[in-house]
Design a protein around this motif. Structure first.
Motif, mmCIF file in Angstrom:
data_model
loop_
_atom_site.group_PDB
_atom_site.id
_atom_site.type_symbol
_atom_site.label_atom_id
_atom_site.label_comp_id
_atom_site.label_asym_id
_atom_site.label_seq_id
_atom_site.Cartn_x
_atom_site.Cartn_y
_atom_site.Cartn_z
ATOM 1 N N CYS A 34 38.857 37.808 53.006
ATOM 2 C CA CYS A 34 38.240 39.124 52.857
ATOM 3 C C CYS A 34 37.414 39.158 51.572
ATOM 4 C CB CYS A 34 39.285 40.238 52.863
ATOM 5 S SG CYS A 34 40.319 40.341 51.405
ATOM 6 N N ASP A 35 36.387 40.001 51.578
ATOM 7 C CA ASP A 35 35.528 40.125 50.405
ATOM 8 C C ASP A 35 36.275 40.771 49.242
ATOM 9 O OD1 ASP A 35 33.321 39.033 51.715
ATOM 10 O OD2 ASP A 35 32.651 40.975 52.455
ATOM 11 N N ALA A 36 37.064 41.786 49.554
ATOM 12 C CA ALA A 36 37.733 42.536 48.485
ATOM 13 C C ALA A 36 38.944 43.276 49.022
ATOM 14 C CB ALA A 36 36.758 43.531 47.854
ATOM 15 N N LEU A 37 39.863 43.578 48.109
ATOM 16 C CA LEU A 37 41.019 44.423 48.382
ATOM 17 C C LEU A 37 41.039 45.535 47.345
ATOM 18 C CD1 LEU A 37 43.808 45.100 49.703
ATOM 19 C CD2 LEU A 37 44.828 43.568 48.003
ATOM 20 N N TYR A 38 41.143 46.781 47.827
ATOM 21 C CA TYR A 38 41.260 47.948 46.952
ATOM 22 C C TYR A 38 42.664 48.528 47.105
ATOM 23 C CZ TYR A 38 36.159 47.995 46.441
ATOM 24 O OH TYR A 38 34.847 47.664 46.164
ATOM 25 N N VAL A 39 43.364 48.676 45.981
ATOM 26 C CA VAL A 39 44.698 49.289 45.965
ATOM 27 C C VAL A 39 44.533 50.661 45.323
ATOM 28 C CG1 VAL A 39 47.100 49.052 45.274
ATOM 29 C CG2 VAL A 39 45.714 46.995 45.672
ATOM 30 N N LEU A 40 44.640 51.729 46.133
ATOM 31 C CA LEU A 40 44.259 53.068 45.687
ATOM 32 C C LEU A 40 45.441 53.879 45.145
ATOM 33 C CD1 LEU A 40 41.689 54.042 48.465
ATOM 34 C CD2 LEU A 40 41.328 52.806 46.316
ATOM 35 N N GLY A 41 46.206 53.274 44.263
ATOM 36 C CA GLY A 41 47.232 54.011 43.552
ATOM 37 C C GLY A 41 48.620 53.938 44.156
ATOM 38 N N ASP A 42 49.608 54.217 43.314
ATOM 39 C CA ASP A 42 51.025 54.142 43.662
ATOM 40 C C ASP A 42 51.387 52.794 44.259
ATOM 41 O OD1 ASP A 42 51.377 56.615 42.617
ATOM 42 O OD2 ASP A 42 51.922 57.620 44.475
ATOM 43 N N LEU A 43 50.856 51.756 43.636
ATOM 44 C CA LEU A 43 51.276 50.398 43.987
ATOM 45 C C LEU A 43 52.758 50.250 43.698
ATOM 46 C CD1 LEU A 43 50.850 47.382 44.627
ATOM 47 C CD2 LEU A 43 50.053 47.079 42.270
ATOM 48 N N PHE A 44 53.208 50.807 42.573
ATOM 49 C CA PHE A 44 54.611 50.748 42.173
ATOM 50 C C PHE A 44 55.232 52.145 42.215
ATOM 51 C CE2 PHE A 44 52.635 47.110 40.050
ATOM 52 C CZ PHE A 44 53.489 46.089 40.426
ATOM 53 N N GLU A 45 56.511 52.203 42.487
ATOM 54 C CA GLU A 45 57.234 53.471 42.451
ATOM 55 C C GLU A 45 57.199 54.050 41.044
ATOM 56 O OE1 GLU A 45 59.766 56.634 43.846
ATOM 57 O OE2 GLU A 45 58.265 55.311 44.714
ATOM 58 N N THR A 46 57.365 53.194 40.056
ATOM 59 C CA THR A 46 57.170 53.585 38.658
ATOM 60 C C THR A 46 56.537 52.415 37.919
ATOM 61 O OG1 THR A 46 59.387 52.820 38.011
ATOM 62 C CG2 THR A 46 59.148 55.152 38.593
ATOM 63 N N TRP A 47 55.763 52.736 36.894
ATOM 64 C CA TRP A 47 55.197 51.703 36.017
ATOM 65 C C TRP A 47 55.267 52.243 34.605
ATOM 66 C CZ3 TRP A 47 54.224 46.773 36.829
ATOM 67 C CH2 TRP A 47 53.526 46.060 35.863
ATOM 68 N N ILE A 48 56.063 51.591 33.773
ATOM 69 C CA ILE A 48 56.340 52.127 32.441
ATOM 70 C C ILE A 48 55.524 51.442 31.357
ATOM 71 C CG2 ILE A 48 58.643 52.913 33.055
ATOM 72 C CD1 ILE A 48 59.767 50.394 31.775
ATOM 73 N N GLY A 49 54.611 50.572 31.748
ATOM 74 C CA GLY A 49 53.756 49.896 30.773
ATOM 75 C C GLY A 49 53.527 48.449 31.140
ATOM 76 N N ASP A 50 52.396 47.922 30.733
ATOM 77 C CA ASP A 50 52.039 46.548 31.074
ATOM 78 C C ASP A 50 52.927 45.521 30.379
ATOM 79 O OD1 ASP A 50 50.076 47.766 32.511
ATOM 80 O OD2 ASP A 50 48.381 46.938 31.411
ATOM 81 N N ASP A 51 53.743 45.967 29.433
ATOM 82 C CA ASP A 51 54.652 45.045 28.750
ATOM 83 C C ASP A 51 55.978 44.894 29.494
ATOM 84 O OD1 ASP A 51 55.269 47.703 28.203
ATOM 85 O OD2 ASP A 51 56.076 47.276 26.218
ATOM 86 N N ASP A 52 56.125 45.566 30.622
ATOM 87 C CA ASP A 52 57.343 45.430 31.427
ATOM 88 C C ASP A 52 57.288 44.089 32.156
ATOM 89 O OD1 ASP A 52 59.507 45.570 33.081
ATOM 90 O OD2 ASP A 52 59.052 47.535 33.903
ATOM 91 N N ASP A 53 58.104 43.140 31.704
ATOM 92 C CA ASP A 53 58.043 41.774 32.226
ATOM 93 C C ASP A 53 59.216 41.458 33.150
ATOM 94 O OD1 ASP A 53 59.999 41.798 30.342
ATOM 95 O OD2 ASP A 53 59.290 40.046 29.219
ATOM 96 N N SER A 54 59.639 42.448 33.948
ATOM 97 C CA SER A 54 60.728 42.194 34.888
ATOM 98 C C SER A 54 60.292 41.141 35.898
ATOM 99 C CB SER A 54 61.118 43.488 35.617
ATOM 100 O OG SER A 54 60.104 43.872 36.527
ATOM 101 N N ALA A 55 61.250 40.399 36.429
ATOM 102 C CA ALA A 55 60.949 39.337 37.394
ATOM 103 C C ALA A 55 60.252 39.896 38.632
ATOM 104 C CB ALA A 55 62.239 38.617 37.787
ATOM 105 N N PHE A 56 60.646 41.096 39.046
ATOM 106 C CA PHE A 56 60.047 41.731 40.223
ATOM 107 C C PHE A 56 58.562 41.963 40.006
ATOM 108 C CE2 PHE A 56 58.886 45.457 42.761
ATOM 109 C CZ PHE A 56 59.360 45.099 44.017
#
Length: 245
Positions: A34-56
């Protein structure tokens, strides 16, 4: 044939590993095709910051990175659950973070992309929270807190949201029709794609200069929802069972 995919409201969470498995299968199947994929929000149930390095979370990032490394473009938009998603996350995935309400060209067809929560103007209490949560200073103060404290705050916010939504009328949590018309006419488009409401459908919209369509992506539960765009068939809303991915 060239095509683009759009998805929303996956609400990825460690308690629902099947959704991440379905996402990884989708990414693997379309990577480099595919040319592109757009993810239009709520990819995660919660996101507490880009420094969250959980395995999931690292597992999800690795899947997106493999997708983008294969040559397909990747775009993310904030939702009402993952409004703290940042540029570091997008870069790690090999993608780009988009502003709310961007117009993109889908094979000669200008389309307005939104998460959709800003269209629900009848929910005044949520709109007040949205304004607070999108404030740069509020976000900076939140991200300055220790990771464990942010996890606790996110859990409390989820519980509060669930309690409040249980007592709201359904129409309050849906889009305001006049706001849909306003944003579409302001953007000069006949097609709007969004998620958020968890009410997948295609609606005819009366505009001052003709007719348009509002395409609503569903949330990922037992079904995986996507919109496919290509030059031959235009736009189409599709669903597959999670276990069919």
């Amino acid at each position: 044939m060239s095509y683009t995919l759009l998805i929303s409201d996956l609400h990825l969470d460690e308690s629902r590993p099947d959704h991440l498995h379905a996402l990884k299968a989708l990414l693997a199947r379309h990577a480099g095709h595919c040319d592109a994929l757009y993810v239009l929000g709520d990819l995660f149930e919660t996101w507490i910051g880009d420094d969250d390095d959980s395995a999931f979370h690292l597992d999800a990032i690795a899947a997106f990175r493999a997708f983008s490394d294969a040559g397909s473009a990747l775009f993310f938009m904030h939702g009402n659950r993952d409004f703290l998603l940042g540029a570091d996350f997008a870069r790690a995935c090999g993608g780009t973070l988009l502003d709310e309400g961007v117009v993109v060209d889908l094979y000669g067809r200008p389309v307005l992309l939104m998460h959709g929560d800003s269209l629900c103007t009848g929910d005044e209490k949520y709109m007040a929270f949205r304004a607070q949560a999108r404030d740069p200073q509020w976000q900076a103060d939140m991200l300055a807190k220790p990771l464990e404290q942010r996890r606790m705050i996110a859990q409390m916010m989820r519980m509060k949201s669930a309690q409040e939504n249980a007592n709201k009328a359904g129409n309050i949590m849906d889009v305001t029709p006049s706001e849909v018309v306003r944003v579409m006419e302001e953007a000069g488009v006949r097609d709007l794609i969004h998620g958020h409401t968890h009410r997948p459908a295609v609606h005819d919209i009366g505009l001052s200069d003709g007719h348009g369509k509002r395409w609503v992506l569903g949330d990922w539960g037992h079904l995986v929802w996507q919109i496919v765009a290509d030059s031959e068939r235009g736009l189409r809303l599709e669903s597959l069972r999670v276990d069919e991915q």
